[in-house]
Structures are given as structure tokens and as C-alpha cells.
Design a protein around this motif. Structure first.
Motif, PDB file in Angstrom:
ATOM      1  N   HIS A  36      22.090  20.729   7.246  1.00 43.00           N
ATOM      2  CA  HIS A  36      21.104  20.395   8.279  1.00 43.00           C
ATOM      3  C   HIS A  36      21.649  20.696   9.677  1.00 43.00           C
ATOM      4  CE1 HIS A  36      18.609  18.522   5.258  1.00 43.00           C
ATOM      5  NE2 HIS A  36      19.573  17.683   4.929  1.00 43.00           N
ATOM      6  N   PRO A  37      21.922  21.955   9.983  1.00 40.89           N
ATOM      7  CA  PRO A  37      22.527  22.291  11.268  1.00 40.89           C
ATOM      8  C   PRO A  37      21.636  21.926  12.448  1.00 40.89           C
ATOM      9  CG  PRO A  37      21.699  24.257  10.182  1.00 40.89           C
ATOM     10  CD  PRO A  37      21.614  23.154   9.171  1.00 40.89           C
ATOM     11  N   LEU A  38      22.281  21.685  13.580  1.00 36.75           N
ATOM     12  CA  LEU A  38      21.563  21.368  14.816  1.00 36.75           C
ATOM     13  C   LEU A  38      21.387  22.646  15.626  1.00 36.75           C
ATOM     14  CD1 LEU A  38      20.525  19.129  16.822  1.00 36.75           C
ATOM     15  CD2 LEU A  38      22.824  19.204  17.824  1.00 36.75           C
ATOM     16  N   VAL A  39      20.150  22.944  16.004  1.00 32.89           N
ATOM     17  CA  VAL A  39      19.871  24.123  16.822  1.00 32.89           C
ATOM     18  C   VAL A  39      19.437  23.664  18.209  1.00 32.89           C
ATOM     19  CG1 VAL A  39      18.532  26.231  17.080  1.00 32.89           C
ATOM     20  CG2 VAL A  39      19.210  25.477  14.795  1.00 32.89           C
ATOM     21  N   HIS A  40      20.306  23.916  19.178  1.00 31.13           N
ATOM     22  CA  HIS A  40      19.996  23.605  20.573  1.00 31.13           C
ATOM     23  C   HIS A  40      19.152  24.738  21.143  1.00 31.13           C
ATOM     24  CE1 HIS A  40      21.760  23.144  24.943  1.00 31.13           C
ATOM     25  NE2 HIS A  40      20.451  23.004  24.908  1.00 31.13           N
ATOM     26  N   HIS A  41      17.922  24.429  21.483  1.00 28.15           N
ATOM     27  CA  HIS A  41      16.999  25.426  22.017  1.00 28.15           C
ATOM     28  C   HIS A  41      16.969  25.377  23.544  1.00 28.15           C
ATOM     29  CE1 HIS A  41      15.448  25.166  17.917  1.00 28.15           C
ATOM     30  NE2 HIS A  41      14.660  26.213  18.137  1.00 28.15           N
ATOM     31  N   ILE A  42      17.152  26.515  24.164  1.00 22.38           N
ATOM     32  CA  ILE A  42      16.740  26.718  25.551  1.00 22.38           C
ATOM     33  C   ILE A  42      15.707  27.832  25.471  1.00 22.38           C
ATOM     34  CG2 ILE A  42      17.425  27.392  27.872  1.00 22.38           C
ATOM     35  CD1 ILE A  42      20.198  26.319  27.295  1.00 22.38           C
ATOM     36  N   THR A  43      14.464  27.459  25.547  1.00 21.80           N
ATOM     37  CA  THR A  43      13.409  28.419  25.238  1.00 21.80           C
ATOM     38  C   THR A  43      12.222  28.219  26.179  1.00 21.80           C
ATOM     39  OG1 THR A  43      12.113  29.356  23.410  1.00 21.80           O
ATOM     40  CG2 THR A  43      12.291  26.953  23.501  1.00 21.80           C
ATOM     41  N   ASN A  44      11.290  29.121  26.148  1.00 19.76           N
ATOM     42  CA  ASN A  44      10.154  29.039  27.080  1.00 19.76           C
ATOM     43  C   ASN A  44       9.148  27.992  26.607  1.00 19.76           C
ATOM     44  OD1 ASN A  44       7.731  30.602  25.696  1.00 19.76           O
ATOM     45  ND2 ASN A  44       9.574  31.798  25.282  1.00 19.76           N
ATOM     46  N   ASN A  75      28.519  21.849  13.247  1.00 23.61           N
ATOM     47  CA  ASN A  75      27.452  22.593  12.554  1.00 23.61           C
ATOM     48  C   ASN A  75      26.244  22.841  13.460  1.00 23.61           C
ATOM     49  OD1 ASN A  75      28.994  22.385  10.103  1.00 23.61           O
ATOM     50  ND2 ASN A  75      28.240  20.287   9.909  1.00 23.61           N
ATOM     51  N   ASN A  76      26.509  23.414  14.614  1.00 19.84           N
ATOM     52  CA  ASN A  76      25.420  23.631  15.569  1.00 19.84           C
ATOM     53  C   ASN A  76      25.436  25.057  16.097  1.00 19.84           C
ATOM     54  OD1 ASN A  76      27.741  23.429  17.127  1.00 19.84           O
ATOM     55  ND2 ASN A  76      26.728  22.397  18.809  1.00 19.84           N
ATOM     56  N   SER A  77      24.385  25.386  16.824  1.00 17.13           N
ATOM     57  CA  SER A  77      24.280  26.703  17.450  1.00 17.13           C
ATOM     58  C   SER A  77      23.370  26.586  18.656  1.00 17.13           C
ATOM     59  CB  SER A  77      23.727  27.739  16.462  1.00 17.13           C
ATOM     60  OG  SER A  77      22.419  27.372  16.036  1.00 17.13           O
ATOM     61  N   LEU A  78      23.412  27.608  19.493  1.00 12.66           N
ATOM     62  CA  LEU A  78      22.534  27.689  20.657  1.00 12.66           C
ATOM     63  C   LEU A  78      21.553  28.827  20.463  1.00 12.66           C
ATOM     64  CD1 LEU A  78      21.746  27.020  23.648  1.00 12.66           C
ATOM     65  CD2 LEU A  78      23.466  28.728  24.328  1.00 12.66           C
ATOM     66  N   LEU A  79      20.276  28.545  20.646  1.00 12.60           N
ATOM     67  CA  LEU A  79      19.255  29.591  20.716  1.00 12.60           C
ATOM     68  C   LEU A  79      18.835  29.720  22.166  1.00 12.60           C
ATOM     69  CD1 LEU A  79      17.183  31.623  19.641  1.00 12.60           C
ATOM     70  CD2 LEU A  79      15.610  29.694  19.333  1.00 12.60           C
ATOM     71  N   LEU A  80      19.106  30.858  22.767  1.00 10.30           N
ATOM     72  CA  LEU A  80      18.715  31.111  24.143  1.00 10.30           C
ATOM     73  C   LEU A  80      17.576  32.122  24.155  1.00 10.30           C
ATOM     74  CD1 LEU A  80      19.076  30.794  27.168  1.00 10.30           C
ATOM     75  CD2 LEU A  80      20.825  32.588  27.088  1.00 10.30           C
ATOM     76  N   SER A 130      10.321  32.272  17.298  1.00  9.83           N
ATOM     77  CA  SER A 130      10.766  31.284  16.312  1.00  9.83           C
ATOM     78  C   SER A 130      11.582  31.900  15.186  1.00  9.83           C
ATOM     79  CB  SER A 130       9.565  30.537  15.744  1.00  9.83           C
ATOM     80  OG  SER A 130       8.942  29.795  16.777  1.00  9.83           O
ATOM     81  N   LEU A 131      11.538  33.218  15.045  1.00 11.36           N
ATOM     82  CA  LEU A 131      12.504  33.858  14.144  1.00 11.36           C
ATOM     83  C   LEU A 131      13.909  33.565  14.637  1.00 11.36           C
ATOM     84  CD1 LEU A 131      13.469  35.737  11.899  1.00 11.36           C
ATOM     85  CD2 LEU A 131      12.977  37.683  13.414  1.00 11.36           C
ATOM     86  N   GLY A 132      14.079  33.509  15.961  1.00 13.01           N
ATOM     87  CA  GLY A 132      15.381  33.155  16.525  1.00 13.01           C
ATOM     88  C   GLY A 132      15.835  31.775  16.099  1.00 13.01           C
ATOM     89  N   SER A 133      14.905  30.822  15.999  1.00 10.10           N
ATOM     90  CA  SER A 133      15.244  29.466  15.541  1.00 10.10           C
ATOM     91  C   SER A 133      15.771  29.499  14.111  1.00 10.10           C
ATOM     92  CB  SER A 133      14.014  28.563  15.616  1.00 10.10           C
ATOM     93  OG  SER A 133      13.480  28.531  16.912  1.00 10.10           O
ATOM     94  N   THR A 134      15.114  30.302  13.273  1.00  9.56           N
ATOM     95  CA  THR A 134      15.534  30.417  11.878  1.00  9.56           C
ATOM     96  C   THR A 134      16.917  31.057  11.780  1.00  9.56           C
ATOM     97  OG1 THR A 134      13.204  30.657  11.260  1.00  9.56           O
ATOM     98  CG2 THR A 134      14.842  31.293   9.610  1.00  9.56           C
ATOM     99  N   ILE A 135      17.120  32.124  12.515  1.00  6.65           N
ATOM    100  CA  ILE A 135      18.428  32.786  12.506  1.00  6.65           C
ATOM    101  C   ILE A 135      19.518  31.827  12.982  1.00  6.65           C
ATOM    102  CG2 ILE A 135      19.803  34.623  13.560  1.00  6.65           C
ATOM    103  CD1 ILE A 135      17.183  36.274  13.701  1.00  6.65           C
ATOM    104  N   ALA A 136      19.235  31.085  14.062  1.00  2.00           N
ATOM    105  CA  ALA A 136      20.231  30.152  14.600  1.00  2.00           C
ATOM    106  C   ALA A 136      20.608  29.099  13.577  1.00  2.00           C
ATOM    107  CB  ALA A 136      19.686  29.498  15.868  1.00  2.00           C
ATOM    108  N   ALA A 137      19.641  28.620  12.804  1.00  2.00           N
ATOM    109  CA  ALA A 137      19.934  27.630  11.764  1.00  2.00           C
ATOM    110  C   ALA A 137      20.829  28.221  10.686  1.00  2.00           C
ATOM    111  CB  ALA A 137      18.624  27.121  11.161  1.00  2.00           C
ATOM    112  N   PHE A 138      20.511  29.420  10.241  1.00  3.50           N
ATOM    113  CA  PHE A 138      21.281  30.031   9.152  1.00  3.50           C
ATOM    114  C   PHE A 138      22.685  30.438   9.600  1.00  3.50           C
ATOM    115  CE2 PHE A 138      17.395  29.914   6.873  1.00  3.50           C
ATOM    116  CZ  PHE A 138      17.715  30.048   5.524  1.00  3.50           C
TER     117      PHE A 138
END
Length: 510
Positions: free
Chosen positions: A246-254, A289-294, A441-449
Motif C-alpha cells: 500500500h505505497p503512499l503517493v504524494h501528489h503535486i498535481t493540477n 514505501n512512498n513516491s512523488l508524482l509531480l 492519473s496514469l502517473g498516479s498508477t506508475i508512481a504507486a507501482f
């Protein structure tokens, strides 16, 4: 051929030495802890004072068996039997060579292709190329080239077949030296070292600062710490990792896509977090277990500063970053934002549609908005994606009728010579191009994986795209239009993850 090591090259600046510390003590500590060359640069001393200082420093370098290189002043180099570095407005190399003889190292400052070519023709032993990043050491109007900007200059040296060495200079320190070494390379040729000034000369503890620089130069980058080319990676296992971790995805998004992106993140089994608070970025980057989606939807000067703060926090802790340069080529502001972000930080994955990736790669293509664009010939798309991937040492995703995923990380190997893995993923549905946010939102999926599968970001990205395509195909088959598609897509995405239902990618080496 002269033998000398440019790996960690100290350029002195006596004005930066902290109070209570002597200049010679600072240089001695740097030498004792691993610098491989010392350049003595003194702009304020008179000739006699310069000679006296050079003699003192040369005693230290001679004892350590490393070169002392004098900046600009051939008379000082002759007086103390040292080597020489000249700028573009100083004495030319052939004249200096006649004075110093064939056995002395002569280096030249350079930043343009024609300057590299002249240095090669003149028989320079090395070039100091910059500026790499913004620096306070010199007042200059030059825009920073970044490590990727050095690649075209490396190509000129490689093509010449001559043994001239190259180091980068300008704003290089403990926070970026590993990225510089990783990105400043082309197939068959890499930089030989970095020249540093303030991060040693201004350090309260020059010994520790030098030791850390040398360690970082010699070790794999922190952002590749978890790579494992020997791991038994499989697509089903990658999906299972997301569901168990259950990774954490930190979003900075529009703002347009925040809600949908959060729901997509939840649908694949990860946890979304939305934050644009710079003060908490360093804390968030330390989560396991996290990532950043910018997702740079609407960039302006203040937002770009905020983006850079987040990127540097995640780079500092070696965490995955997925970068989506939305509408990158639509305006000069967006183009400049992309250049700035790629200069300032390392991206694990760069994901965009064809127009966005063409822009990031420096390849001309017209833009027709942020979610769509005319389809280019697949070979042109692959060429642009491969160029960007190898330049940036990132995974690059080009979304379209056929998603293209290119591996520029290459298991973190130093030499980028050899085959580059490329995946082609078909599927999806034409409705996806008519629903805002499906690309983002494909970026969100990639960031999780990628967060859940650190050993192989390329294959993790391939799995993410494959599931996303499959969910789009299934939702599109049942949807009556864009409105019903969104809800169906979230259900199908969640279903595809749970049942491990995905499109089979075609992976080739090229």
C-alpha cells in the motif's frame, strides 16, 4: 599520455574560508581526505604573494602525489614548477605549451562546441566545462547547462578520438554530485570528474566535506540504491507488492485532476496524499514505501520553486519521482519550466503524451492541448523517447494508442553503451482521450507501482501501463460515453489489480 585524476578537483577560493580556519589548513584537509587535483586561484594577491602561496600549496600536493594547477598565471606556474589552467580570454594553449614544455598539464575552460574543438586542436590535456548549476563563485550571464547539457560536448571529444579529459564545474556539491556523474555520460564516454569550490573551501569541516564528496562520487547514486538486476521480477508479483505494501503517493498535481487522481491511486491499492506545503516536503519524503508524482499542470515562477523544493527533498532521500510535464510545449513558460526542472532534479520516470515527451527531449513537434496530440510515426516516438531516457537516465513513458516505455536507467550501470529495453503496450479505448485526467492519473498508477517495486522501475512502469490500458479497454467496452466511463474505469482498474488482469506488453532491445 599524462596520468592525472580529475575525479574530485578542488579549485581554491581564499575568500570563502570560514573564520578561525587558515587557508592552508583547509587545503590540507581536502588533500588528506581525497581530492585528486588542486587548482590555486588567486585574483587579489600580488605576484610575490601568489608565488609564496603557490610554493606552500605545492609542498602539500607534492607530498600527496597530486597535481597543483595554477589558474591563469603562466608566470606563477613557471616559478613553482606547476601545471596551468587557462580561460577563454587568457594565454592560448600552444603558447603556454611552448613556455611550460610537453610534460605539464594544461587545462582550458570551455562551454561551447567550438571551444571544445579548439581545445582539442590546441592539444589541451583537459577541459573544465560549465557552468553546470547556478553558482556564486563567478558572476556570469551563462545559463546553467546541467549534466545533460554536457553530453553534446562529450560527443565532440569522443568523436575526435583524442584522450582529452573533461570535468564539470559550477554549483556541484554533495547534493548533486551523484546525479552529475550519472547523467553526464554518453555511450562510450563519460565525464572524468567534477571541480568543486565552495562545498569544500567554505565548509566548517573541510575534512568531512571532502570525504563525503569522494564517497558520493565513487558510490552508486542514492536514487538507484534499490536496483537489483538479479531479482526475479514478474508482473504478477509486482501487482501483489502494491496490494501488500500500500505505497503512499504524494501528489503535486493540477486542480482539475486531483479528485480523479486520488481515486485512481486508491483503486490500484495505494494511498494518495495531496500536499503543496514546502515546509513538510522533507518530512513526507522520509515516509517508507512512498513516491512523488509531480504533475506540472499550470506552472508559474512560484510554483516552479515549490516543485524544485519537493524534487530535491525526494532526491535527497533517494525516493522515486514520477514527472508529468503537462502541456510542456504549449507555451514558452511551460517549456522553460520543463528545462528548469530537468536541470534541478533527477526523475525516476518521465511520463507524457507525444507532444510533451518531444518537448522534453528537445525534438520539435506541434502541441494541440494537454490531453491530446496528433499521432507521430511510431519510430519517431521511439527515437524521441529513447533520446530523453538515455540523456536523463530515467524511464520514459509516451502514452498514446500504443504506449511506449523506454528504460534509460539500465540497471544503474555507469556505461550507457549497449541495448536499451523498450516496451510497447496496446489496449485502452478511444474514450480515454475524451476524458480529462486519464493521462494525468496514469502517473498516479506508475508512481504507486514504482514505489512498491524499487528493484526495477522500468518493469514496474510497464506493469502499471499494462493494467491501466486493460482497465481502459474494459471500461470503454461498457461505457455509453465519457460521463459513464469515469466511474466504470475506477471499478475496472480496481478489478484488474485484484484479478491481475493486464495487457501483455511487447518488450524488445534496441
Amino acid at each position: 599520455m599524462k596520468s592525472f585524476d580529475l575525479s574530485v578537483y578542488l579549485v581554491t577560493n581564499s575568500e570563502m574560508v570560514p573564520p578561525g580556519v587558515s587557508f592552508l589548513d583547509q587545503v590540507q584537509k581536502a588533500i588528506d581526505n581525497g581530492v585528486t587535483c588542486v587548482q590555486l586561484r588567486e585574483k587579489e594577491l600580488n605576484t610575490r604573494e601568489f608565488i609564496d602561496r603557490a610554493k606552500e600549496v605545492k609542498k602539500l600536493t607534492d607530498k600527496a602525489g597530486i597535481p597543483l594547477i595554477i589558474n591563469d598565471r603562466v608566470d606563477i606556474a613557471l616559478a613553482v614548477d606547476a601545471h596551468l589552467h587557462v580561460g577563454q580570454e587568457d594565454m592560448e594553449v600552444p603558447v603556454a605549451r611552448k613556455l611550460l614544455g610537453p610534460n605539464k598539464i594544461i587545462g582550458v575552460s570551455a562551454s561551447k562546441p567550438e571551444e571544445i574543438q579548439k581545445a582539442l586542436e590546441d592539444g589541451a590535456d583537459y577541459v573544465g566545462v560549465g557552468i553546470c548549476f547556478d553558482t556564486q563563485t563567478k558572476v556570469t550571464k551563462k545559463l546553467p547547462m546541467g549534466p545533460m547539457g554536457s553530453q553534446r560536448l562529450l560527443q565532440i571529444i569522443k568523436d575526435s578520438g583524442k584522450p582529452m579529459k573533461i570535468c564539470l564545474i559550477g554549483g556541484i556539491n554533495q547534493t548533486n554530485i551523484q546525479r552529475v556523474r550519472a547523467q553526464a555520460s554518453i555511450p562510450g564516454r563519460a565525464i572524468d570528474g567534477v571541480a568543486v569550490v565552495s562545498c569544500i573551501m567554505a565548509a566548517q569541516d573541510a575534512a568531512a566535506a571532502t570525504k563525503e564528496l569522494v564517497r558520493l562520487w565513487n558510490e552508486p547514486p542514492i536514487f538507484w540504491d534499490h536496483l537489483d538486476s538479479e531479482s526475479d521480477f514478474n508482473m504478477n508479483g509486482a501487482i501483489a507488492n502494491v496490494l501488500s505494501i500500500h505505497p503512499l503517493v504524494h501528489h503535486i498535481t493540477n486542480d482539475v485532476v486531483k479528485n480523479f487522481s486520488a481515486n485512481v491511486t486508491l483503486a490500484v491499492g495505494a494511498a494518495p496524499l495531496m500536499s503543496e506545503c514546502s515546509e513538510e516536503f522533507d518530512d513526507l519524503a522520509q515516509y517508507p514505501n512512498n513516491s512523488l508524482l509531480l504533475n506540472t499542470g499550470t506552472p508559474n515562477e512560484e510554483q516552479t520553486k515549490m516543485y524544485i523544493t519537493a524534487l530535491k527533498a525526494y532526491n535527497r532521500w533517494g525516493k522515486p519521482v514520477v514527472y508529468d510535464p503537462v502541456g510542456a510545449g504549449a507555451s514558452t513558460t511551460r517549456k522553460q519550466s520543463v528545462k528548469k526542472l530537468l536541470l534541478e532534479a533527477y526523475m525516476t520516470v518521465i511520463k507524457g503524451n507525444q507532444g510533451e515527451i518531444f518537448t522534453a527531449a528537445g525534438v520539435e513537434k506541434s502541441m494541440r492541448g494537454v490531453d491530446s496530440g496528433s499521432e507521430e510515426a511510431l519510430d519517431s516516438v521511439v527515437a524521441a523517447a529513447k533520446k530523453l531516457a538515455v540523456q536523463s537516465r530515467s524511464v520514459v513513458v509516451v502514452s498514446g494508442k500504443t504506449d511506449v516505455v523506454v528504460d534509460g536507467i539500465l540497471h544503474g550501470r555507469r556505461d550507457v553503451t549497449g541495448k536499451v529495453p523498450i516496451a510497447f503496450i496496446q489496449g485502452g479505448h478511444e474514450i480515454m482521450s475524451r476524458v480529462t485526467g486519464t493521462g494525468c492519473s496514469l502517473g498516479s498508477t506508475i508512481a504507486a507501482f514504482v514505489a512498491a517495486n524499487r528493484s526495477n522501475p522500468f518493469l514496474a512502469t510497464v506493469v502499471a501501463c499494462s493494467i491501466y490500458k486493460r482497465a481502459g479497454e474494459k471500461a470503454g467496452a461498457e461505457a455509453s460515453g465519457p460521463g459513464t466511463f469515469q466511474a466504470l474505469f475506477l471499478d475496472k482498474l480496481n478489478e484488474c489489480v485484484k484479478t491481475q488482469d493486464f495487457e501483455n506488453p511487447k518488450i524488445i532491445l534496441t
